[in-house]
Design an enzyme around this catalytic site. Structure first.
Site, mmCIF file in Angstrom:
data_model
loop_
_atom_site.group_PDB
_atom_site.id
_atom_site.type_symbol
_atom_site.label_atom_id
_atom_site.label_comp_id
_atom_site.label_asym_id
_atom_site.label_seq_id
_atom_site.Cartn_x
_atom_site.Cartn_y
_atom_site.Cartn_z
ATOM 1 N N ARG A 54 -17.003 120.120 39.672
ATOM 2 C CA ARG A 54 -16.666 118.686 39.646
ATOM 3 C C ARG A 54 -16.476 118.229 38.205
ATOM 4 O O ARG A 54 -15.785 117.268 37.933
ATOM 5 C CB ARG A 54 -17.744 117.838 40.346
ATOM 6 C CG ARG A 54 -17.511 116.329 40.199
ATOM 7 C CD ARG A 54 -18.078 115.481 41.339
ATOM 8 N NE ARG A 54 -19.426 115.853 41.702
ATOM 9 C CZ ARG A 54 -20.529 115.482 41.029
ATOM 10 N NH1 ARG A 54 -20.430 114.724 39.957
ATOM 11 N NH2 ARG A 54 -21.712 115.868 41.450
ATOM 12 N N TYR A 107 2.520 98.861 41.888
ATOM 13 C CA TYR A 107 2.412 99.725 43.082
ATOM 14 C C TYR A 107 1.432 99.121 44.103
ATOM 15 O O TYR A 107 0.341 98.676 43.735
ATOM 16 C CB TYR A 107 1.954 101.107 42.615
ATOM 17 C CG TYR A 107 1.691 102.116 43.703
ATOM 18 C CD1 TYR A 107 2.725 102.597 44.495
ATOM 19 C CD2 TYR A 107 0.409 102.600 43.923
ATOM 20 C CE1 TYR A 107 2.479 103.542 45.482
ATOM 21 C CE2 TYR A 107 0.159 103.548 44.906
ATOM 22 C CZ TYR A 107 1.201 104.007 45.682
ATOM 23 O OH TYR A 107 0.956 104.938 46.659
ATOM 24 N N ASP A 180 0.918 102.648 34.047
ATOM 25 C CA ASP A 180 1.331 103.635 35.042
ATOM 26 C C ASP A 180 2.718 104.120 34.616
ATOM 27 O O ASP A 180 3.691 103.368 34.667
ATOM 28 C CB ASP A 180 1.368 102.969 36.432
ATOM 29 C CG ASP A 180 1.717 103.951 37.555
ATOM 30 O OD1 ASP A 180 2.420 104.941 37.282
ATOM 31 O OD2 ASP A 180 1.304 103.695 38.700
ATOM 32 N N LYS A 205 4.101 112.813 42.191
ATOM 33 C CA LYS A 205 5.535 112.536 42.062
ATOM 34 C C LYS A 205 6.178 113.589 41.143
ATOM 35 O O LYS A 205 6.118 114.748 41.465
ATOM 36 C CB LYS A 205 5.738 111.099 41.570
ATOM 37 C CG LYS A 205 4.871 110.058 42.339
ATOM 38 C CD LYS A 205 5.231 109.929 43.800
ATOM 39 C CE LYS A 205 4.194 109.219 44.649
ATOM 40 N NZ LYS A 205 3.690 107.932 44.192
HETATM 41 C C1 LIG Z 1 2.520 107.100 44.437
HETATM 42 C C2 LIG Z 1 2.184 106.206 43.323
HETATM 43 C C3 LIG Z 1 0.871 106.009 42.925
HETATM 44 C C4 LIG Z 1 -0.312 106.568 43.686
HETATM 45 O O1 LIG Z 1 -0.418 107.937 43.565
HETATM 46 P P1 LIG Z 1 -1.131 108.848 44.694
HETATM 47 O O2 LIG Z 1 -1.046 110.197 44.080
HETATM 48 O O3 LIG Z 1 -0.325 108.680 45.938
HETATM 49 O O4 LIG Z 1 -2.517 108.353 44.854
HETATM 50 C C5 LIG Z 1 0.645 105.235 41.815
HETATM 51 N N1 LIG Z 1 1.647 104.648 41.141
HETATM 52 C C6 LIG Z 1 2.920 104.790 41.505
HETATM 53 C C7 LIG Z 1 3.987 104.110 40.718
HETATM 54 C C8 LIG Z 1 3.232 105.559 42.618
HETATM 55 O O5 LIG Z 1 4.495 105.655 43.021
#
Ligand SMILES: *Cc1c(COP(=O)(O)O)cnc(C)c1O
Length: 393
Positions: A54, A107, A180, A205
């Site tokens: 962890r 998001y 982000d 992504k």
């Molecule tokens: C998908 C997404 C997230 C969340 O990510 P997960 O891996 O699904 O938890 C955060 N920010 C953006 C812009 C996203 O498209």
């Protein structure tokens, strides 16, 4: 080395593993020690020692070191999901009674965490602003503001915030900043160099890129990451698995190539859509027609494959027919993988707000989101072309 070279070799040691050119998966929960003193010494540096997976795991560590190097950060921490990383990065900078400023097109789950979860559970409030001008942030800041949380480009409408202007404002008031950067990746946008404290990504992504990993990452100064490792990461426990980290090391080797192809494919599709008589606004900041194109050129070096456009059609059955007729563009959430996807934000938005209020978020019933994958652009355009024909028939 340049980052494309680093993505191949940085933090790897074939000689230390009998020459194997790909690192092994350290699929172990714990590490054993020779003696009382040896484990005692490891506990002196819990954020830097192999004790329990962890905490620090060798395979996860290779991926973390590569991502930190790529983004120009001192250290990175991987999480089990993007939301694991985002919630931890936010919690790192705020406590009960504090205030956060973010953008209204952030998001969805991040918006729920900031707008619903934190005020109810922790007494931490958030103001949501348009974010297109620095005055939006200036006006929202109070004495209690401890964090400005950016997402540029934002979700659904892909609007930009001036990162440099926001970080200067925040620094002048002793406010921390998190961004982000999932959409652009460090290949096309380098927020840490523009003064951002913590950069977060949904690794699910583009960094993962093959639609086979759910993961997230925070990148920043070593001191911040060390503190996150010992608190938000250790206590909330959203840890990255070694196998996922190993897949990610594989993914990172092709990140530069993939992003170039996503970019050129997306531009080919977006320009074709812009010229189509049944298409209204196309929302991609790299298009010269974008109202924020100057800001795009100032703070980004490229654009990725996710964007939206408005169908001029307003009748739901016809809009559905368009989406259903696509075949190379498969219907699905998420994005950033090798495969092209189509999604209508109205599908999930309608669960939360009535269609009359979609315009508050810059969305229409006929707003279509595309994640342009790595296929041949001619085939992608042909798929959309036949979907228009099917909608019109
Ligand atoms: C998908 C997404 C997230 C969340 O990510 P997960 O891996 O699904 O938890 C955060 N920010 C953006 C812009 C996203 O498209």
């Amino acid at each position: 080395m340049n980052y494309d070279t680093d993505l191949m070799h940085f933090a790897e040691d074939p000689a230390g593993q009998k020459g194997a050119v790909v690192p092994p998966i350290s699929q172990n929960s714990l590490f054993t020690f020779e003696s009382w003193d040896a484990i005692d010494e490891a506990f002196q540096k819990p954020a830097d020692s192999y004790i329990y997976s962890r905490g620090i795991n060798p395979t996860v560590e290779i991926a973390e070191r590569k991502i930190a190097q790529l983004a120009g950060g001192e250290r990175a921490r991987l999480f089990a999901s993007g939301m694991g990383a985002i919630s931890s990065a936010i919690l790192h900078y705020v406590k009960q009674g504090d205030h956060i400023v973010t953008v209204k097109n952030v998001y969805g789950p991040t918006s729920n965490f900031l707008g619903k979860y934190l005020p109810e559970k922790c007494g931490i409030t958030t103001t949501f602003v348009e974010g297109n001008s620095i005055e939006d942030f200036e006006q929202a800041i109070t004495e209690k503001t401890k964090l400005i949380y950016l997402e540029s480009p934002s979700s659904v409408v892909f609007s930009l915030q001036d990162i440099q202007a926001v970080t200067s404002l925040a620094k002048s008031k002793g406010i921390h900043t998190v961004i982000d950067n999932t959409w652009a990746t460090p290949i096309f946008q380098r927020p840490l160099e523009l003064g951002i404290d913590l950069e977060v990504h949904s690794v699910s992504k583009y960094l993962g890129g093959h639609s086979d990993i759910v993961s997230g990452v925070i990148i920043g100064k070593a001191e911040d990451i060390r503190s996150i490792i010992l608190t938000e990461h250790a206590l909330l426990g959203a840890k990255m698995a070694p196998y996922e980290a190993w897949l990610l090391i594989r993914s990172l080797r092709t990140l530069t190539l993939r992003m170039e192809k996503h970019q050129s494919n997306a531009m080919a599709v977006a320009e074709w859509l812009e010229a189509h008589p049944q298409v209204g606004l196309v929302m991609h900041p790299a298009l010269p027609s974008s109202s924020q194109h100057e800001l795009y050129k100032k703070q980004m070096t490229g654009g990725s494959g996710l964007f939206a456009f408005n169908l001029k059609e307003t009748e739901l059955p016809k809009i559905k027919a368009f989406v259903n007729a696509c075949s190379l563009f498969q219907i699905g959430v998420s994005w950033g993988g090798h495969e092209s996807l189509i999604y209508a934000p109205a599908i999930s938005l309608a669960k939360e707000i009535p269609p009359e209020r979609f315009c508050d978020l810059g969305i229409e019933l006929g707003t279509i989101r595309l994640s342009v994958g790595l296929e041949n652009p001619q085939d992608l355009i042909a798929d959309l072309s036949q979907a228009f024909a099917a909608m019109n028939s």
